[in-house]
Design an enzyme around this catalytic site. Structure first.
Site, PDB file in Angstrom:
ATOM      1  N   ASN A  39       0.839  -1.204   0.000  1.00 40.77           N
ATOM      2  CA  ASN A  39       0.000   0.000   0.000  1.00 40.77           C
ATOM      3  C   ASN A  39       0.871   1.251   0.000  1.00 40.77           C
ATOM      4  OD1 ASN A  39      -2.594   1.199   0.012  1.00 40.77           O
ATOM      5  ND2 ASN A  39      -2.403   1.656   2.188  1.00 40.77           N
ATOM      6  N   SER A  62      -5.251   2.329  17.517  1.00 27.98           N
ATOM      7  CA  SER A  62      -6.196   3.260  16.901  1.00 27.98           C
ATOM      8  C   SER A  62      -7.299   3.602  17.885  1.00 27.98           C
ATOM      9  CB  SER A  62      -6.801   2.566  15.683  1.00 27.98           C
ATOM     10  OG  SER A  62      -7.944   3.243  15.248  1.00 27.98           O
ATOM     11  N   THR A 111     -10.132   3.453  17.230  1.00 29.76           N
ATOM     12  CA  THR A 111     -11.212   2.509  16.946  1.00 29.76           C
ATOM     13  C   THR A 111     -11.391   1.504  18.094  1.00 29.76           C
ATOM     14  OG1 THR A 111     -12.141   1.128  15.201  1.00 29.76           O
ATOM     15  CG2 THR A 111      -9.840   0.780  15.670  1.00 29.76           C
ATOM     16  N   TYR A 164     -11.182  -5.018  11.364  1.00 28.65           N
ATOM     17  CA  TYR A 164      -9.968  -4.204  11.503  1.00 28.65           C
ATOM     18  C   TYR A 164      -9.760  -3.806  12.974  1.00 28.65           C
ATOM     19  CZ  TYR A 164      -7.075   0.003  11.661  1.00 28.65           C
ATOM     20  OH  TYR A 164      -6.133   0.937  12.007  1.00 28.65           O
ATOM     21  N   LYS A 206      -6.744  -4.765  15.988  1.00 30.46           N
ATOM     22  CA  LYS A 206      -5.998  -3.839  16.855  1.00 30.46           C
ATOM     23  C   LYS A 206      -6.176  -4.226  18.324  1.00 30.46           C
ATOM     24  CE  LYS A 206      -4.159  -1.207  13.739  1.00 30.46           C
ATOM     25  NZ  LYS A 206      -2.715  -1.257  13.490  1.00 30.46           N
ATOM     26  N   TYR A 253      -3.955   6.269  17.797  1.00 29.88           N
ATOM     27  CA  TYR A 253      -4.079   7.469  16.968  1.00 29.88           C
ATOM     28  C   TYR A 253      -5.540   7.835  16.793  1.00 29.88           C
ATOM     29  CZ  TYR A 253       0.260   5.321  15.095  1.00 29.88           C
ATOM     30  OH  TYR A 253       1.465   4.706  14.915  1.00 29.88           O
ATOM     31  N   ASN A 312      -7.466  10.837  14.234  1.00 31.37           N
ATOM     32  CA  ASN A 312      -7.585  10.844  12.765  1.00 31.37           C
ATOM     33  C   ASN A 312      -6.447  11.608  12.099  1.00 31.37           C
ATOM     34  OD1 ASN A 312     -10.281  10.128  13.821  1.00 31.37           O
ATOM     35  ND2 ASN A 312     -10.879  10.184  11.689  1.00 31.37           N
ATOM     36  N   GLY A 364     -21.663   1.697  10.785  1.00 35.35           N
ATOM     37  CA  GLY A 364     -20.522   1.525  11.698  1.00 35.35           C
ATOM     38  C   GLY A 364     -19.926   2.826  12.201  1.00 35.35           C
TER      39      GLY A 364
HETATM   40  P1  NAD Z   1      -0.324   2.744   5.228  1.00 36.42           P
HETATM   41  O1  NAD Z   1      -1.099   1.706   4.515  1.00 36.42           O
HETATM   42  O2  NAD Z   1       0.033   3.980   4.479  1.00 36.42           O
HETATM   43  O3  NAD Z   1       1.024   2.108   5.809  1.00 36.42           O
HETATM   44  C1  NAD Z   1       1.141   0.750   6.139  1.00 36.42           C
HETATM   45  C2  NAD Z   1       2.380   0.223   5.450  1.00 36.42           C
HETATM   46  O4  NAD Z   1       2.535  -1.167   5.764  1.00 36.42           O
HETATM   47  C3  NAD Z   1       2.304   0.329   3.919  1.00 36.42           C
HETATM   48  O5  NAD Z   1       3.489   0.920   3.439  1.00 36.42           O
HETATM   49  C4  NAD Z   1       2.177  -1.117   3.445  1.00 36.42           C
HETATM   50  O6  NAD Z   1       2.795  -1.336   2.197  1.00 36.42           O
HETATM   51  C5  NAD Z   1       2.881  -1.859   4.573  1.00 36.42           C
HETATM   52  N1  NAD Z   1       2.434  -3.248   4.728  1.00 36.42           N
HETATM   53  C6  NAD Z   1       1.165  -3.716   4.716  1.00 36.42           C
HETATM   54  N2  NAD Z   1       1.163  -5.051   4.905  1.00 36.42           N
HETATM   55  C7  NAD Z   1       2.463  -5.437   5.046  1.00 36.42           C
HETATM   56  C8  NAD Z   1       3.107  -6.673   5.243  1.00 36.42           C
HETATM   57  N3  NAD Z   1       2.412  -7.809   5.338  1.00 36.42           N
HETATM   58  N4  NAD Z   1       4.462  -6.686   5.337  1.00 36.42           N
HETATM   59  C9  NAD Z   1       5.180  -5.555   5.214  1.00 36.42           C
HETATM   60  N5  NAD Z   1       4.615  -4.338   5.027  1.00 36.42           N
HETATM   61  C10 NAD Z   1       3.270  -4.281   4.931  1.00 36.42           C
HETATM   62  O7  NAD Z   1      -1.116   3.108   6.572  1.00 36.42           O
HETATM   63  P2  NAD Z   1      -0.864   4.275   7.618  1.00 36.42           P
HETATM   64  O8  NAD Z   1      -2.023   5.196   7.545  1.00 36.42           O
HETATM   65  O9  NAD Z   1       0.487   4.802   7.510  1.00 36.42           O
HETATM   66  O10 NAD Z   1      -1.035   3.448   8.968  1.00 36.42           O
HETATM   67  C11 NAD Z   1       0.059   2.897   9.658  1.00 36.42           C
HETATM   68  C12 NAD Z   1      -0.441   2.137  10.863  1.00 36.42           C
HETATM   69  O11 NAD Z   1      -1.210   3.002  11.684  1.00 36.42           O
HETATM   70  C13 NAD Z   1      -1.334   0.953  10.535  1.00 36.42           C
HETATM   71  O12 NAD Z   1      -1.044  -0.098  11.427  1.00 36.42           O
HETATM   72  C14 NAD Z   1      -2.729   1.480  10.784  1.00 36.42           C
HETATM   73  O13 NAD Z   1      -3.621   0.461  11.137  1.00 36.42           O
HETATM   74  C15 NAD Z   1      -2.468   2.418  11.954  1.00 36.42           C
HETATM   75  N6  NAD Z   1      -3.484   3.498  12.052  1.00 36.42           N
HETATM   76  C16 NAD Z   1      -3.727   4.303  10.979  1.00 36.42           C
HETATM   77  C17 NAD Z   1      -4.706   5.293  11.082  1.00 36.42           C
HETATM   78  C18 NAD Z   1      -5.047   6.178   9.901  1.00 36.42           C
HETATM   79  O14 NAD Z   1      -6.113   6.778   9.897  1.00 36.42           O
HETATM   80  N7  NAD Z   1      -4.176   6.325   8.914  1.00 36.42           N
HETATM   81  C19 NAD Z   1      -5.417   5.459  12.278  1.00 36.42           C
HETATM   82  C20 NAD Z   1      -5.116   4.633  13.356  1.00 36.42           C
HETATM   83  C21 NAD Z   1      -4.144   3.645  13.236  1.00 36.42           C
HETATM   84  N1  UFG Z   2     -16.993  10.984   6.108  1.00 35.07           N
HETATM   85  C1  UFG Z   2     -17.846  11.573   5.187  1.00 35.07           C
HETATM   86  N2  UFG Z   2     -17.613  11.370   3.867  1.00 35.07           N
HETATM   87  C2  UFG Z   2     -16.561  10.627   3.410  1.00 35.07           C
HETATM   88  C3  UFG Z   2     -15.692  10.019   4.355  1.00 35.07           C
HETATM   89  C4  UFG Z   2     -15.950  10.214   5.698  1.00 35.07           C
HETATM   90  O1  UFG Z   2     -18.794  12.258   5.564  1.00 35.07           O
HETATM   91  O2  UFG Z   2     -16.404  10.473   2.185  1.00 35.07           O
HETATM   92  C5  UFG Z   2     -17.200  11.247   7.540  1.00 35.07           C
HETATM   93  C6  UFG Z   2     -17.405   9.999   8.376  1.00 35.07           C
HETATM   94  O3  UFG Z   2     -18.768   9.650   8.413  1.00 35.07           O
HETATM   95  C7  UFG Z   2     -16.852  10.443   9.727  1.00 35.07           C
HETATM   96  C8  UFG Z   2     -15.740  11.427   9.362  1.00 35.07           C
HETATM   97  O4  UFG Z   2     -16.036  11.855   8.033  1.00 35.07           O
HETATM   98  O5  UFG Z   2     -17.825  11.139  10.445  1.00 35.07           O
HETATM   99  C9  UFG Z   2     -14.343  10.811   9.389  1.00 35.07           C
HETATM  100  O6  UFG Z   2     -14.325   9.646   8.578  1.00 35.07           O
HETATM  101  P1  UFG Z   2     -12.965   8.946   8.142  1.00 35.07           P
HETATM  102  O7  UFG Z   2     -13.307   7.814   7.243  1.00 35.07           O
HETATM  103  O8  UFG Z   2     -12.019   9.968   7.615  1.00 35.07           O
HETATM  104  O9  UFG Z   2     -12.340   8.443   9.511  1.00 35.07           O
HETATM  105  P2  UFG Z   2     -12.959   7.489  10.637  1.00 35.07           P
HETATM  106  O10 UFG Z   2     -13.094   8.285  11.887  1.00 35.07           O
HETATM  107  O11 UFG Z   2     -14.161   6.785  10.160  1.00 35.07           O
HETATM  108  O12 UFG Z   2     -11.825   6.384  10.796  1.00 35.07           O
HETATM  109  C10 UFG Z   2     -10.420   6.666  10.764  1.00 35.07           C
HETATM  110  C11 UFG Z   2      -9.723   5.434  10.206  1.00 35.07           C
HETATM  111  C12 UFG Z   2      -9.927   4.280  11.153  1.00 35.07           C
HETATM  112  C13 UFG Z   2      -9.424   4.663  12.517  1.00 35.07           C
HETATM  113  C14 UFG Z   2     -10.107   5.917  12.993  1.00 35.07           C
HETATM  114  C15 UFG Z   2      -9.524   6.374  14.303  1.00 35.07           C
HETATM  115  O13 UFG Z   2     -10.245   5.100   8.936  1.00 35.07           O
HETATM  116  O14 UFG Z   2      -9.208   3.171  10.704  1.00 35.07           O
HETATM  117  O15 UFG Z   2      -9.947   6.963  12.036  1.00 35.07           O
HETATM  118  O16 UFG Z   2      -8.150   6.480  14.214  1.00 35.07           O
HETATM  119  F1  UFG Z   2      -9.673   3.661  13.381  1.00 35.07           F
END
Ligand code: NAD
Ligand code: UFG
Length: 337
Positions: A35, A124, A126, A148, A152, A176, A178, A293
């Site tokens: 990704n 997260s 979540t 998902y 976590k 984390y 958002n 959800g």
């Molecule tokens: P991202 O997808 O950009 O980064 C994840 C990375 O892991 C990618 O580079 C992907 O290629 C790599 N990866 C996936 N599967 C793998 C595997 N099997 N082996 C080696 N590498 C692998 O996501 P991100 O937004 O940078 O998130 C990083 C972490 O933070 C994740 O664990 C995610 O669940 C957590 N997180 C993200 C958010 C968010 O909103 N972005 C919120 C809360 C927690």
């Molecule tokens: N939303 C919209 N339109 C869109 C996308 C989102 O209205 O096209 C709204 C959602 O309903 C929510 C808010 O914008 O109210 C934020 O939505 P996001 O999808 O940006 O983020 P979430 O809070 O749903 O979830 C994100 C990550 C989860 C993580 C969570 C807390 O996707 O994996 O933040 O870290 F668990």
């Protein structure tokens, strides 16, 4: 000090690698690029003038992990690698449990073998499910509403059990809220595959004229303007939180858990308004049904991270929207150009 960053080519990982290098850490990355793009790593190297030792491998590949720990002298691990799309996790739960849970167990086993017992884990908000009240504190009840989130929660439980069994571990669980925005250079940022699931990456594509209008998922929540409220945090603030967590682990912290958020919530409509200021355009939106959800309101109490890590988010919503747009504007096709 040498840090292994799993998933270091990803969105949060790349920003964290940059802060680590700027702070004088040596950085080794393992990422299977499922990704992400190697271009993110190259840009971090260019921005910092420093090298990253990169391994294109899967965390499920135990041999590859063993080789890395054998060659590199790793002091601590920041574990980002994993799958993160909530909707996708409902369609392919086995893949999520395999990569996130089994992948983490693999990593922990190899760390244990090499006596590297310092870990920062990406959890997260979540894991709080639908919280009874806000702001959310670390000791609130935990639950999951989708596969998902369950991965976590399971990993957090595994880490707590591991620490109970062996107090030699130092583990920071970071929850984390958002993360949005990008590095202020506009060289690195979030580059989702296909149509973005998350709000701000979607808005960025509308601002660029690539998508027609924003879908606002419900305006009948129990909030001031009826739309969902989230604690958006600048990805650079989040990245810095990881450095603070590493510093804390090095003082033999044991297992610690922190919310990383700003402590302030913004509604979907407020985000759209702020983004309009950043891109200097009117952004069309339509209100559609609620997304299954989704919860109404989520924001953090991050005072524990401030008290114990000396960390707090300092970048405001203007910078988050400005930096998101700057990245999208400079890289309309993300890293693929
Ligand atoms: P991202 O997808 O950009 O980064 C994840 C990375 O892991 C990618 O580079 C992907 O290629 C790599 N990866 C996936 N599967 C793998 C595997 N099997 N082996 C080696 N590498 C692998 O996501 P991100 O937004 O940078 O998130 C990083 C972490 O933070 C994740 O664990 C995610 O669940 C957590 N997180 C993200 C958010 C968010 O909103 N972005 C919120 C809360 C927690
Ligand atoms: N939303 C919209 N339109 C869109 C996308 C989102 O209205 O096209 C709204 C959602 O309903 C929510 C808010 O914008 O109210 C934020 O939505 P996001 O999808 O940006 O983020 P979430 O809070 O749903 O979830 C994100 C990550 C989860 C993580 C969570 C807390 O996707 O994996 O933040 O870290 F668990």
């Amino acid at each position: 000090m040498r840090i292994l960053v799993t998933g270091g080519a990803g969105y949060i990982g790349s920003h964290t690698c940059l802060e680590l290098l700027n702070d004088g850490y040596e950085v080794v990355v393992i990422d299977n690029l499922s990704n992400s793009s190697i271009e993110a790593i190259k840009r971090v190297e260019k921005l910092t003038g420093k090298n990253i030792k990169f391994y294109e491998n899967d965390i499920l590949d135990t041999e590859a992990l063993l080789k890395i720990f054998d060659i590199e002298n790793i002091d601590a691990v920041i574990h980002f690698a994993g799958l993160k799309a909530v909707g996708e996790s409902c369609m392919m739960p086995l893949q999520y449990f395999k990569v996130n849970v089994t992948g983490t167990i693999n990593l922990l086993e190899v760390m244990e073998k090499y006596k590297v017992k310092n870990l920062v884990f990406s959890s997260s908000a979540t894991v709080y499910g639908d919280p009874a009240t806000v702001p959310i504190k670390e000791d609130f009840p935990l639950s999951a509403t989708n596969p998902y989130g369950r991965t976590k929660l399971m990993i957090e439980d595994i880490l707590r059990d591991l620490y109970r069994a062996d107090k030699g571990w130092n583990i920071a669980i970071l929850r984390y809220f958002n993360p949005i925005g990008a590095h202020e250079s506009g060289e690195i940022g979030e580059d989702p595959n296909g149509i973005p699931n998350n709000l701000v990456p979607y808005i960025a594509k509308v601002a660029m004229g690539e998508l027609k209008e924003i879908n606002v998922f419900g305006d009948n929540y129990d909030t001031a303007d009826g739309t969902g409220i989230r604690d958006f945090i600048h990805v650079v603030d989040l990245a810095i939180g990881h450095i603070k967590a590493i510093e804390r682990l090095m003082k033999n912290s044991g297992l610690v858990t922190y919310n990383l958020g700003t402590g302030r919530g913004y509604s979907v409509l407020e985000i759209i308004q702020n983004y309009e200021k950043a891109c200097n355009k009117k952004l069309p939106y339509v209100v559609v049904d609620r997304r299954p959800g989704d919860i109404a309101v989520s924001y953090a109490d991050s005072s524990k991270a401030y008290e114990e890590l000396g960390w707090k988010a300092v970048r405001g919503i203007d910078e988050m929207c400005r930096d998101s747009y700057n990245w999208q504007y400079k890289n309309p096709k993300g890293y693929s150009e």
